[in-house]
Design an enzyme around this catalytic site. Structure first.
Site, short mmCIF file in Angstrom:
data_model
loop_
_atom_site.label_atom_id
_atom_site.label_comp_id
_atom_site.label_asym_id
_atom_site.label_seq_id
_atom_site.Cartn_x
_atom_site.Cartn_y
_atom_site.Cartn_z
N LYS A 1 0.84 -1.20 0.00
CA LYS A 1 0.00 0.00 0.00
C LYS A 1 0.87 1.25 0.00
CE LYS A 1 -0.37 0.14 5.05
NZ LYS A 1 -1.30 0.14 6.21
N TYR B 1 16.02 30.40 7.40
CA TYR B 1 14.99 31.27 7.97
C TYR B 1 15.18 31.48 9.47
CZ TYR B 1 12.40 30.53 3.62
OH TYR B 1 12.02 30.48 2.31
#
Length: 378
Positions: free
Chosen positions: A48, A268
């Site tokens: 999956k 940042y």
């Protein structure tokens, strides 16, 4: 930084594009064989979520070559992909809606059923021929409540007698499969045994009974089941230390290199400020590609045989590493994670740094990262 012994793999120097996830299909085969040697049950390979980000079709093929006799997926469209690729082994899917059921056609895909209402719906869809009845034995996520099980099995037996459906399996899911204390798992196994007995009394004779996941296959003695579902273990997530091989390496390369001075900040907010003059390198992969932001204060990557710490905030498309005084150049290969045999971080380490599990790291690798496949030499 820590200097480690390293033998760079050639694939790291030949990345196509900026970053690449290299999947060793021989590791997938070996992991299936490892389970086949340890447990008497047959193996259902869980592929999956695009095989936990590894690539559903090539991984499914390798798993079958390694001895898996079933495949498992969460969504029906994942089963369609496998059938379209020519895989013919039985497939079980457990999450679906009405539209997806109609798409299954005559592709011989089994579906899970937890309630009488779901069974009515499946029977009304002529494209579905076989079901696995799921009993909730304690995970409390999906499956029939024990007090509704008799009604479900009797209704299923009724439909089977009419030729409307075949009950091919009965199953459940462990809540503590990776626990050394198997008390809860034994309790769930006993509930499943009771559920199978009631199904037999209703006239059902399923050909497969399954409960255990990768860890549970090892920790739980369940000789009256004949199938185990191997998900994490397929990809080398070795929760019990049984010698599984991680199948994926995540590679990138430096795109820019620069020198910064003591007191200068990086990325940042300048969460990182250099305490010395140092060389930094830009790695062009970020949280949009699955590199977890939460790992930044501990994370490192391997470049030139050196564990280089990730510094500053991990951005959407890139992050920065500290190379110290090492003479690095743009184009240098970077291993973000691998099996650890060359000194590189592992996915398990990244998971620890980010406060999550390796499954999350693998599944998070985004579509911008190219997948390629190799055959290892072991």
């Amino acid at each position: 930084m820590t200097l480690v012994q390293s033998r760079h793999r050639p694939a790291a120097r030949g990345i196509t594009g900026l970053s690449e996830a290299v999947v060793d299909l021989s590791a997938v085969r070996d992991n299936v064989r490892n389970f086949r040697k340890r447990v008497p049950q047959q193996v259902l390979a869980v592929v999956k979520a695009d095989a936990f980000g590894h690539g559903a079709v090539p991984v499914a093929r390798a798993a079958v070559e390694g001895g898996a006799t079933w495949l498992g997926v969460a969504h029906a469209d994942e089963a369609l992909q496998l059938r379209a690729a020519g895989l013919t082994v039985p497939i079980l899917t457990w999450l679906y809606d009405a539209t997806e059921l109609m798409l299954l056609g005559d592709l011989d895909v089994d579906v899970s059923v937890s309630t009488v209402a779901e069974l009515h719906h499946v029977v009304s869809t002529p494209s579905v021929h076989s079901v696995h009845l799921k009993l909730d034995t304690g995970l409390h996520r999906a499956g029939s409540a024990p007090d509704q099980w008799i009604e479900l099995t009797r209704t299923a037996a009724h439909y089977e007698a009419l030729g409307a459906v075949t009950v091919r399996g009965i199953w459940s899911h462990l809540s503590h499969g990776d626990s050394a204390d198997a008390v809860q798992s034994k309790r769930q196994l006993q509930l499943l045994r009771t559920g199978v007995g009631l199904a037999h009394r209703a006239g059902l004779r399923p050909s497969v009974v399954h409960l255990a996941n990768s860890a549970g296959a090892i920790t739980l003695d369940a000789p009256d089941t004949n199938l185990v579902r191997i998900g994490a273990g397929l990809y080398g997530i070795d929760e019990l230390g049984i010698g599984l091989r991680p199948a994926m390496r995540l590679l990138s390369k430096l795109t820019q290199v620069r020198r910064i001075r003591a007191g200068e900040g990086v990325s940042y907010g300048h969460d990182f400020v250099a305490d010395r003059d140092t060389t930094i390198g830009l790695v062009p992969i970020g949280y949009a590609d699955g590199v977890p932001r939460a790992a930044v204060r501990q994370a490192s990557v391997l470049c030139r045989g050196v564990r280089m710490p990730v510094i500053g905030r991990i951005a959407m498309d890139q992050f920065v590493v500290d190379a110290g005084d090492l003479g690095i150049e743009p184009g240098e290969p970077v291993t973000i994670f691998g099996d650890g045999s060359h000194g590189e971080p592992t996915a398990a380490e990244w998971a620890e740094w980010a406060g999550t599990i390796p499954h999350d790291i693998y599944c998070g690798i985004g579509s911008r990262v190219r997948r390629s496949y190799e055959e290892g030499d072991r």
